[in-house]
Motif scaffolding. Sequence first.
Motif, PDB file in Angstrom:
ATOM      1  N   ARG A 149       0.825  -1.207   0.000  1.00 43.06           N
ATOM      2  CA  ARG A 149       0.000   0.000   0.000  1.00 43.06           C
ATOM      3  C   ARG A 149       0.858   1.255   0.000  1.00 43.06           C
ATOM      4  NH1 ARG A 149      -5.106  -0.085   0.766  1.00 43.06           N
ATOM      5  NH2 ARG A 149      -5.017  -2.138   1.762  1.00 43.06           N
ATOM      6  N   LEU A 150       2.069   1.168   0.503  1.00 42.20           N
ATOM      7  CA  LEU A 150       2.957   2.327   0.546  1.00 42.20           C
ATOM      8  C   LEU A 150       3.560   2.615  -0.824  1.00 42.20           C
ATOM      9  CD1 LEU A 150       4.580   4.484   2.146  1.00 42.20           C
ATOM     10  CD2 LEU A 150       6.312   2.704   2.557  1.00 42.20           C
ATOM     11  N   ASN A 151       3.930   1.548  -1.556  1.00 41.37           N
ATOM     12  CA  ASN A 151       4.742   1.735  -2.761  1.00 41.37           C
ATOM     13  C   ASN A 151       4.001   1.591  -4.088  1.00 41.37           C
ATOM     14  OD1 ASN A 151       6.949  -0.163  -0.824  1.00 41.37           O
ATOM     15  ND2 ASN A 151       7.317   2.000  -1.243  1.00 41.37           N
ATOM     16  N   ASN A 152       2.789   1.047  -4.081  1.00 38.20           N
ATOM     17  CA  ASN A 152       2.191   0.687  -5.370  1.00 38.20           C
ATOM     18  C   ASN A 152       0.763   1.171  -5.564  1.00 38.20           C
ATOM     19  OD1 ASN A 152       4.074  -2.006  -4.577  1.00 38.20           O
ATOM     20  ND2 ASN A 152       4.422  -1.067  -6.586  1.00 38.20           N
ATOM     21  N   THR A 153       0.390   2.251  -4.898  1.00 39.19           N
ATOM     22  CA  THR A 153      -0.887   2.881  -5.221  1.00 39.19           C
ATOM     23  C   THR A 153      -0.741   3.595  -6.565  1.00 39.19           C
ATOM     24  OG1 THR A 153      -0.220   4.835  -3.978  1.00 39.19           O
ATOM     25  CG2 THR A 153      -1.540   3.186  -2.806  1.00 39.19           C
ATOM     26  N   PHE A 197      -2.702  12.887  -3.549  1.00 42.05           N
ATOM     27  CA  PHE A 197      -1.970  13.714  -4.509  1.00 42.05           C
ATOM     28  C   PHE A 197      -0.555  14.060  -4.034  1.00 42.05           C
ATOM     29  CE2 PHE A 197      -6.422  15.535  -5.490  1.00 42.05           C
ATOM     30  CZ  PHE A 197      -6.750  14.420  -6.246  1.00 42.05           C
ATOM     31  N   HIS A 198      -0.015  13.299  -3.087  1.00 42.82           N
ATOM     32  CA  HIS A 198       1.335  13.566  -2.584  1.00 42.82           C
ATOM     33  C   HIS A 198       2.130  12.264  -2.505  1.00 42.82           C
ATOM     34  CE1 HIS A 198       0.649  17.776  -1.507  1.00 42.82           C
ATOM     35  NE2 HIS A 198      -0.546  17.401  -1.067  1.00 42.82           N
ATOM     36  N   GLY A 199       3.454  12.396  -2.702  1.00 42.63           N
ATOM     37  CA  GLY A 199       4.320  11.235  -2.601  1.00 42.63           C
ATOM     38  C   GLY A 199       5.772  11.629  -2.774  1.00 42.63           C
ATOM     39  N   ARG A 200       6.646  10.624  -2.730  1.00 36.98           N
ATOM     40  CA  ARG A 200       8.071  10.865  -2.982  1.00 36.98           C
ATOM     41  C   ARG A 200       8.628   9.689  -3.775  1.00 36.98           C
ATOM     42  NH1 ARG A 200       8.309   9.525   2.676  1.00 36.98           N
ATOM     43  NH2 ARG A 200       8.176  11.751   3.166  1.00 36.98           N
ATOM     44  N   CYS A 201       9.661   9.973  -4.582  1.00 32.50           N
ATOM     45  CA  CYS A 201      10.264   8.949  -5.423  1.00 32.50           C
ATOM     46  C   CYS A 201      11.768   8.876  -5.189  1.00 32.50           C
ATOM     47  CB  CYS A 201      10.018   9.254  -6.900  1.00 32.50           C
ATOM     48  SG  CYS A 201       8.299   9.053  -7.414  1.00 32.50           S
ATOM     49  N   TYR A 202      12.284   7.644  -5.179  1.00 36.78           N
ATOM     50  CA  TYR A 202      13.712   7.364  -5.173  1.00 36.78           C
ATOM     51  C   TYR A 202      14.013   6.652  -6.490  1.00 36.78           C
ATOM     52  CZ  TYR A 202      13.404   8.013  -0.071  1.00 36.78           C
ATOM     53  OH  TYR A 202      13.191   8.508   1.191  1.00 36.78           O
ATOM     54  N   LEU A 203      14.716   7.338  -7.396  1.00 36.89           N
ATOM     55  CA  LEU A 203      14.975   6.728  -8.701  1.00 36.89           C
ATOM     56  C   LEU A 203      15.901   7.611  -9.529  1.00 36.89           C
ATOM     57  CD1 LEU A 203      13.131   8.555 -10.872  1.00 36.89           C
ATOM     58  CD2 LEU A 203      11.287   7.276  -9.804  1.00 36.89           C
ATOM     59  N   GLU A 204      16.244   7.096 -10.693  1.00 37.53           N
ATOM     60  CA  GLU A 204      16.950   7.884 -11.699  1.00 37.53           C
ATOM     61  C   GLU A 204      16.232   7.686 -13.021  1.00 37.53           C
ATOM     62  OE1 GLU A 204      21.520   8.611 -12.907  1.00 37.53           O
ATOM     63  OE2 GLU A 204      20.775   6.585 -13.360  1.00 37.53           O
ATOM     64  N   CYS A 205      15.959   8.795 -13.705  1.00 42.73           N
ATOM     65  CA  CYS A 205      15.247   8.722 -14.982  1.00 42.73           C
ATOM     66  C   CYS A 205      15.731   9.859 -15.868  1.00 42.73           C
ATOM     67  CB  CYS A 205      13.745   8.829 -14.751  1.00 42.73           C
ATOM     68  SG  CYS A 205      12.742   8.657 -16.246  1.00 42.73           S
ATOM     69  N   HIS A 206      16.083   9.528 -17.094  1.00 45.54           N
ATOM     70  CA  HIS A 206      16.599  10.524 -18.034  1.00 45.54           C
ATOM     71  C   HIS A 206      17.756  11.305 -17.406  1.00 45.54           C
ATOM     72  CE1 HIS A 206      13.089  10.814 -21.123  1.00 45.54           C
ATOM     73  NE2 HIS A 206      13.300   9.564 -20.737  1.00 45.54           N
ATOM     74  N   SER A 207      18.614  10.565 -16.695  1.00 43.39           N
ATOM     75  CA  SER A 207      19.827  11.103 -16.056  1.00 43.39           C
ATOM     76  C   SER A 207      19.535  12.049 -14.897  1.00 43.39           C
ATOM     77  CB  SER A 207      20.708  11.841 -17.088  1.00 43.39           C
ATOM     78  OG  SER A 207      21.092  10.950 -18.123  1.00 43.39           O
ATOM     79  N   GLU A 227      11.950   3.315  -5.700  1.00 41.26           N
ATOM     80  CA  GLU A 227      10.702   3.277  -4.937  1.00 41.26           C
ATOM     81  C   GLU A 227       9.873   4.526  -5.145  1.00 41.26           C
ATOM     82  OE1 GLU A 227      11.403   2.803  -0.795  1.00 41.26           O
ATOM     83  OE2 GLU A 227      12.048   0.715  -0.945  1.00 41.26           O
ATOM     84  N   PHE A 228       8.568   4.297  -5.080  1.00 38.51           N
ATOM     85  CA  PHE A 228       7.605   5.378  -4.907  1.00 38.51           C
ATOM     86  C   PHE A 228       6.981   5.185  -3.541  1.00 38.51           C
ATOM     87  CE2 PHE A 228       2.952   5.935  -4.848  1.00 38.51           C
ATOM     88  CZ  PHE A 228       2.879   7.318  -4.899  1.00 38.51           C
ATOM     89  N   GLU A 229       6.789   6.281  -2.811  1.00 38.56           N
ATOM     90  CA  GLU A 229       6.109   6.210  -1.524  1.00 38.56           C
ATOM     91  C   GLU A 229       4.904   7.127  -1.547  1.00 38.56           C
ATOM     92  OE1 GLU A 229       8.897   7.162   1.544  1.00 38.56           O
ATOM     93  OE2 GLU A 229       9.825   5.164   1.523  1.00 38.56           O
ATOM     94  N   ASP A 230       3.761   6.565  -1.195  1.00 38.09           N
ATOM     95  CA  ASP A 230       2.518   7.328  -1.136  1.00 38.09           C
ATOM     96  C   ASP A 230       2.453   8.029   0.219  1.00 38.09           C
ATOM     97  OD1 ASP A 230      -0.128   8.223  -0.927  1.00 38.09           O
ATOM     98  OD2 ASP A 230      -0.897   6.549  -2.113  1.00 38.09           O
TER      99      ASP A 230
END
Length: 549
Positions: free
Chosen positions: A500-504, A531-541, A524-527
Amino acid sequence: MKVRLTKLIFLLLVFAFVNPGAVAQIEGSPHDLSAVVGGSACSFCHTPHGALAGTPLWSHELSSAVYKIYQSSSLQANVGQPTGSSKLCLSCHDGTVALTESVRGGPSGGAYITPGSANIGTDLSDDHPISFVYSTALSTEDVQMRPPSALPEQLKLDRLSELQCTTCHDPHNNRYGNFLVMSNRLSQMCVACHDLSGWRLSSHASSSALASAANDSYLQSNEYGTVMENSCVSCHRPHSAGGHERLLHFTRLEDNCLNCHDGSVAKTNLKSEMTKLSRHDVARYEGLHDLKESPSAAIRHVECVDCHNPHAVQDTLSKAPVVPGPMRGVSGVTASGSSIESVQYEYEVCFKCHADNPNRPQSAITRQITQTNTRLEFDPSAFSFHPVMAPGVNQNVPSLKSPMTAATMIYCTDCHNSDSTSGAKGPHGSNYPNLLAYRYETSDYTQESSYSYQLCYRCHSRNSILNNESFTKHTEHLQKQIPCSACHDAHGISSVQGTRLNNTNLINFDTTIVRPDPATGRLEFEDTGIFHGRCYLECHSKTHSPQEY
């Protein structure tokens, strides 16, 4: 001797009294073979002296052939070698005995029955089964067979309660053609025995389309014109069937459908749909489908009858998720994974191939969480899913177009369907990948437009998305040419794998585009709320270590 002769004369007089027109009905008919053996129209088959014992004064030599009998995985009757009156019929109609051969010692050799529909040969596997006991027990075991007590008086079983050639054919009366005992218009003879679920209300039982327009010589030569008048005979042949099992016109299953559904008889051309880039490729498989197959273990294949029951199909619409008319009466797999003979919901048809079957198709996108069992992806216990099996869990979807709401449910075929704007509908073929009805780009660096994500924008307002009404970075991501599929998994994320935290919000990253954050090693995505959340990732550098919104 005098007593025996008196009895014979008495029997002949009784026969003449009961059926005074019998001789007249034979004379001039295809069974009048007096020109072959001489004498009367009766003498080809019958003799007053020296007849075979236990027969109706039979004179023609019987065949010694061993027959290949009809077999089917759905056959409940115990069918063996021909018996009774059927052996008498086959003494001519199997083509192994000369027409002049008689038990009275007539000349051997000579002409045989001519090639054609009347010469059915010794291979009876392509003919309606005969010489089996038609009992109440049989109709109890096979619920789609009427009990013998319900048969019309014209359809007679023999003294051993066996169904024989003479159940359907009266060799002395050709009133209805082919020596049938009654008219078979509307398949009256067929449905007298076969009580098929859904048939009475089916489209095939009521269609006024001209079956004679089909690319099928059998239908073109038949006396009845419309599909309704032909009914069962539109697809089945009682003798010399191309598809032996279940007596179909053609060997290949799909040919029995597409010979009409190519625009020649049916209004729409499904055959052309089957040539598109993405399709349910029925022509690719042969001999793999079986009516009794287990959905959870069937070898990978697809045939028209996997999704359609020709005996129950209806031209009616329904509201999701209730199965629409064209798919009624089809077997399927329920939400719990159990097999069901007749589906209630459309998705149960799709689950036959796209759920628990180990031979199911694999995903075209490499995801962080890999799941190809759509039953698990759409399950109401999942943390986010498109509302195929149940209304969605997210009650805040401002982009939904009216009249859709968070309570709206959809069909699989709302997304997977023909791309044709007119004509044939259904997931038969599409020029878009994955049998999608509209364009849905999944390649990285796709230029955003109403056309690139046409599939998404059918339900979700493009203006709402670009105005960032649900996610403050939507426009930024799309302007950087990041496709919707980079973050969103359209089917859903199973509760077995997601959280429920990562995949809404259908978040399940495409790992060919989105990679772990090099600083934290997290993808990771965290809900964190509506309409709010945070992401840990790399995309398009660009790294998110994390990025909050």
